[in-house]
Design a protein around this motif. Structure first.
Motif, short mmCIF file in Angstrom:
data_model
loop_
_atom_site.label_atom_id
_atom_site.label_comp_id
_atom_site.label_asym_id
_atom_site.label_seq_id
_atom_site.Cartn_x
_atom_site.Cartn_y
_atom_site.Cartn_z
N GLY A 29 53.16 44.45 28.48
CA GLY A 29 52.56 43.31 27.79
C GLY A 29 51.92 42.28 28.68
O GLY A 29 51.72 41.12 28.28
N TYR A 30 51.54 42.69 29.90
CA TYR A 30 50.90 41.75 30.81
C TYR A 30 49.39 41.66 30.58
O TYR A 30 48.73 42.69 30.41
CB TYR A 30 51.11 42.17 32.27
N GLU A 31 48.88 40.44 30.58
CA GLU A 31 47.45 40.21 30.77
C GLU A 31 47.21 40.33 32.27
O GLU A 31 47.98 39.80 33.08
CB GLU A 31 47.06 38.83 30.27
N ILE A 32 46.14 41.03 32.66
CA ILE A 32 45.92 41.33 34.07
C ILE A 32 44.56 40.78 34.50
O ILE A 32 43.55 41.01 33.83
CB ILE A 32 45.95 42.85 34.34
N SER A 33 44.54 40.08 35.61
CA SER A 33 43.30 39.64 36.24
C SER A 33 43.32 40.10 37.70
O SER A 33 44.39 40.36 38.26
CB SER A 33 43.15 38.12 36.19
N TYR A 34 42.14 40.19 38.30
CA TYR A 34 42.05 40.65 39.69
C TYR A 34 41.18 39.68 40.48
O TYR A 34 40.09 39.31 40.04
CB TYR A 34 41.44 42.05 39.76
N ILE A 35 41.66 39.29 41.66
CA ILE A 35 40.86 38.48 42.57
C ILE A 35 40.60 39.30 43.82
O ILE A 35 41.54 39.77 44.49
CB ILE A 35 41.57 37.16 42.94
N GLY A 36 39.32 39.49 44.13
CA GLY A 36 38.91 40.25 45.32
C GLY A 36 37.71 39.60 45.95
O GLY A 36 37.35 38.46 45.62
N SER A 37 37.08 40.32 46.85
CA SER A 37 35.88 39.78 47.50
C SER A 37 34.67 39.97 46.59
O SER A 37 34.72 40.72 45.61
CB SER A 37 35.65 40.47 48.84
N TYR A 38 33.59 39.30 46.93
CA TYR A 38 32.39 39.39 46.09
C TYR A 38 31.81 40.80 46.05
O TYR A 38 31.35 41.25 44.99
CB TYR A 38 31.31 38.42 46.61
N THR A 39 31.82 41.50 47.15
CA THR A 39 31.10 42.78 47.22
C THR A 39 31.94 43.94 47.76
O THR A 39 31.41 45.00 48.04
CB THR A 39 29.85 42.64 48.12
N GLY A 40 33.25 43.77 47.93
CA GLY A 40 34.08 44.84 48.50
C GLY A 40 34.24 46.02 47.57
O GLY A 40 33.89 45.97 46.38
N ILE A 41 34.80 47.11 48.12
CA ILE A 41 35.00 48.33 47.35
C ILE A 41 35.89 48.08 46.13
O ILE A 41 35.79 48.77 45.11
CB ILE A 41 35.61 49.44 48.25
N GLU A 42 36.76 47.06 46.22
CA GLU A 42 37.67 46.77 45.12
C GLU A 42 36.94 46.36 43.85
O GLU A 42 37.42 46.60 42.74
CB GLU A 42 38.69 45.69 45.52
N LYS A 43 35.76 45.75 43.99
CA LYS A 43 35.03 45.24 42.81
C LYS A 43 34.68 46.37 41.84
O LYS A 43 35.00 46.31 40.65
CB LYS A 43 33.76 44.51 43.25
N SER A 44 34.05 47.43 42.34
CA SER A 44 33.65 48.53 41.45
C SER A 44 34.86 49.31 40.94
O SER A 44 34.89 49.72 39.78
CB SER A 44 32.69 49.47 42.18
N LEU A 45 35.87 49.47 41.80
CA LEU A 45 37.06 50.23 41.38
C LEU A 45 37.81 49.51 40.26
O LEU A 45 38.28 50.15 39.31
CB LEU A 45 37.99 50.45 42.58
#
Length: 354
Positions: A29-45
């Motif tokens: 039941g968690y709402e999930i948000s992600y904070i990463g870099s502007y253009t890193g590989i994590e953004k598309s994944l």
């Protein structure tokens, strides 16, 4: 609703364990948000997972001389204030960090807002980003029992690495159909990490005339590292990067040749695939892959070939030995009693959130 912020990036290894947690966090039941870099590989994944993504400025804190050392500290400071603003806006109950330099401003911002933080350290010894973040953490998850002595007493928990469930759902026949290979010869899967491994690529390709007499080779060589002269070579398939079909490639692999990043080797061992690890040399890294590899070798999970000893001949010898002794490696990995890392980490998240 409970709200968690995930962070981590720079390489796929700092993202995929977070991705493994996402469906289980949703079930809780968690709402999930992600904070990463502007253009890193994590953004598309992460955006592919349908998770709200927020970018911040980030810089690498290097331990060597580089002109970027003059500007990157200011980017880190900017990232901290951006992260602090996001934490205030999102109001998470907890932050889970998988490391990488983008995570440092997020961890510090969460701590400044009195939001509890859990950190996951994959390698045997903590990297610089996590070493900076550990004082701000409530708990630190790790893969290796040997890591406990490097962490504050009472904070560290051996959890293992969260493994994506889909990796266990591969199908050998689908893999053979995708690659257009046969089951007449054993298959070697070569993995150099999300950025590729040029030295490993070169030695594997040099050894292909001998390897292909006994084996077939599926080569994940990294972006920009395809060799067009080999595209029609019988029994050899090369890809820059594979995502959707990766579970099927694992299912068809009889052997794996890999770097020794902690997340990759934990995934390989959980699937019990005999593996040859070629860790990054101490000259090219801080030596964490060497420690990871030898820990797995000591436990009987892996065969290790040091990069400075890597030649065509040593590679061929190691592959033949690995295949000949494959049953002992499989037995060791299946008998490892690997912990249910996802369940342990979810329990820590729930406890720290409360």
């Amino acid at each position: 609703m409970k709200h968690i912020v995930l962070t981590g990036g720079g390489t796929a290894g700092h993202v995929t364990p977070n991705i493994a947690l996402i469906p289980h966090l949703r079930e809780l039941g968690y709402e999930i948000s992600y904070i990463g870099s502007y253009t890193g590989i994590e953004k598309s994944l992460i955006e592919a997972e349908g998770i709200p993504y927020y970018g911040i400025a980030t810089g690498k804190l290097r331990r060597y001389i580089d002109l970027k050392n003059l500007s990157d500290p200011f980017r880190v400071i900017k990232g901290y204030f951006e992260a602090r603003k996001l934490i205030k806006k999102l109001k998470p109950d907890i932050v889970f960090s998988k490391g990488g330099f983008v995570s440092v401003p997020v961890v510090f911002a969460a701590s400044s807002r009195r939001v509890p933080v859990i950190i996951h350290e994959s390698d045997m010894t903590p990297g610089l980003a996590n070493r900076l973040s550990i004082p701000k953490a409530s708990k630190v998850c790790c893969n290796f029992p040997e890591t406990l002595k490097n962490l504050p007493e009472g904070k560290a928990v051996v959890t293992g690495t969260p493994i994506r469930e889909e990796l266990k759902a591969g199908d050998k026949q689908r893999g053979l159909a995708f690659t257009k290979l046969s089951d007449a010869k054993p298959v070697i899967l070569v993995m150099g990490g999300s950025l590729g491994a040029v030295n490993v690529n070169n030695h594997v390709r040099e050894a292909l005339p001998e390897l292909l007499k006994k084996y077939q080779v599926v080569h994940l060589c990294g972006k920009g590292h395809l060799d067009e002269s080999l595209k029609d070579l019988e029994g050899y398939r090369q890809y820059e990067y594979i995502k959707k079909e990766l579970p099927d490639l694992f299912a068809m692999a009889d052997l794996i040749i890999s770097r020794a990043g902690a997340n990759a080797i934990c995934e390989i061992s959980s699937l019990a695939i005999p593996n040859l690890l070629i860790p990054l040399s101490a000259q090219a890294s801080r030596g964490d892959q060497i420690l990871n590899a030898h820990s797995f070798e000591k436990q009987g999970y892996s065969l290790v070939l040091e990069e400075e000893n890597l030649t065509k001949e040593s590679l061929l010898t190691a592959v033949d030995r690995l295949y000949k002794e494959r049953d002992s490696f499989i037995s060791a990995m299946k008998g490892s009693g690997q912990t249910d890392s996802i369940a342990i980490i979810l329990k820590l998240i729930e406890e720290c959130r409360k």
